[in-house]
Design an enzyme around this catalytic site. Sequence first.
Site, PDB file in Angstrom:
ATOM      1  N   HIS A  21      11.918  -8.216 -13.226  1.00  0.00           N
ATOM      2  CA  HIS A  21      12.231  -8.769 -11.906  1.00  0.00           C
ATOM      3  C   HIS A  21      11.563  -7.909 -10.837  1.00  0.00           C
ATOM      4  O   HIS A  21      10.882  -6.925 -11.154  1.00  0.00           O
ATOM      5  CB  HIS A  21      13.743  -8.924 -11.704  1.00  0.00           C
ATOM      6  CG  HIS A  21      14.550  -7.674 -11.843  1.00  0.00           C
ATOM      7  ND1 HIS A  21      14.274  -6.524 -11.118  1.00  0.00           N
ATOM      8  CD2 HIS A  21      15.642  -7.378 -12.605  1.00  0.00           C
ATOM      9  CE1 HIS A  21      15.165  -5.586 -11.425  1.00  0.00           C
ATOM     10  NE2 HIS A  21      15.991  -6.065 -12.329  1.00  0.00           N
ATOM     11  N   LYS A 308      19.737  -9.743 -14.022  1.00  0.00           N
ATOM     12  CA  LYS A 308      19.586 -11.089 -14.583  1.00  0.00           C
ATOM     13  C   LYS A 308      20.956 -11.732 -14.756  1.00  0.00           C
ATOM     14  O   LYS A 308      21.131 -12.920 -14.531  1.00  0.00           O
ATOM     15  CB  LYS A 308      18.876 -11.009 -15.939  1.00  0.00           C
ATOM     16  CG  LYS A 308      17.377 -10.940 -15.797  1.00  0.00           C
ATOM     17  CD  LYS A 308      16.806 -12.275 -15.350  1.00  0.00           C
ATOM     18  CE  LYS A 308      15.419 -12.102 -14.757  1.00  0.00           C
ATOM     19  NZ  LYS A 308      14.966 -13.222 -13.963  1.00  0.00           N
TER      20      LYS A 308
END
Length: 525
Positions: A21, A308
């Site tokens: 990410h 996540k």
Amino acid sequence: MTSGRSFYITTPIYYPSDVPHIGHGYTTVAVDTLARWHRQSGDDTWMLTGTDEHGQKMLRAAAANGVTPQQWVDKLVTESWFPLLETLDVANDDFIRTTQDRHERNVQAFFQTLYDRGYIYAGEYEALYCVGCEEFKPESEIVDGTGAFEGLKVCAIHSKPLELLQEKNYFFKLSEFQDKLLALYQDVPDFVRPDSARNEVISFVKNGLKDLSISRSTFDWGIGVPWDESHVIYVWVDALLNYATAVGYGSDPEQFERRWPAYHVVGKDILRFHAVIWPAMLMAAGVEVPRGVFAHGWLLVGGEKMSKSKLTGIAPSEITDVFGSDAYRFYFLSAIAFGQDGSFSWEDLSARYQAELANGFGNLASRTVAMIERYFEGIVPPAGDETEAEHRIQRTVADAAAAADAAMERFRPDEAIAAIWTIVDALNLYITENEPWALAKDDAQRERLGTVLYTAAEGLRALTVLLSPVMPHATGILWDALGAAATLGALQDQPIRDAGVWGQLPAGASVSGLAPLFPRVEQSA
């Protein structure tokens, strides 16, 4: 072009079970920018990144997907982690995987050394373990569960129930290193940066250190303990050693001597491993401690740390597909004070892209090149008599280059970019005030017009060099458009610490058409 000064810098090695990410991307581009800066300064630079592939979490994920752990990590690294480096334009020198033979073999050699020196002993261990963190949790990170987990102890970071584990383990005598570590922090004040991180580490160590469980015997996905194959080395300890095994610890003494010790850039949540456990292990093995550990803050989205599991994770490609890799790198490195938490929002990114990149830097580049094409047939004119206005620009460029270099030395890319940006602002103002389009209408002002456009072009030359570690793609295009590649050589070969020396772009260089470096972004509502 190397000065012989070694600059070895590492990202943390990432856990590939998470899809990358923007937080992972943030750390990686920061380290890449620092490495590019030092490489271009002539320092003997080496940048390492990689993946941490052992541990129980990986074993469980592989089982859930019906494949072996090795097949599972191979898939993750190939599909998600290698592409990240390409997406973000990262020029790492090496990528280590903890399942590589060069790592596993030399981790065992290091462990044997600790054992032979009397720093490892066998003992019983019972504690609450978080599979998500791959860590036995300290009291401070254990909280009472709520909702579905009412009545259970949960991890403060993952909000998932902890497992009570009881097993025979090997322990590292971390408790013996309290005084040595405190002496290190005192003797090398910038060993841990920023100050907030340093203070946290010192108070943690002052509270007393417990011996550390460094093996597991309930599963086998890991590196075997050399003298007891029924145990595997605790994943965190194996992971930390990557920084040494990647540059030849145990296998290539010459390479290790040349590169080690390293600077480590880490997220603040793994600071303790890097600033306490890692130097203690190195001291125990008789190896030099790292040069320093820099802990940056968290990237927050909607006020929450990205993860996540909480759906706050944003893939870097979601940004680069719209704005490009240069804008990604520029935004995260300039918008957040390196070392502090920072918030990400699409609105802020979009506004900065428009104001600073498209209208600020991009427009300056386009109009300078266009005016040289229009008024001097694409040939950079010589400068005539200079006025105070030109001297002001020259001072701005020299000061910005020096300030940026000092900021990069302090691990503050945000401050370096702020210093460099004074050149963008000064040149835009200079062009506005000197009105080359008006000068062009008067033949008597021909020499003055040449001076103004030479000043703009040479200012851009300095800017391009200084910004190249931050935005390698756009600066490469601009370097060619300025005719600098043909006259001065490749951009990455320009010594960055000399970037502020005025007068390097020769008159007579041939400029070429420049499409907008930062095209307008059409965003769907």
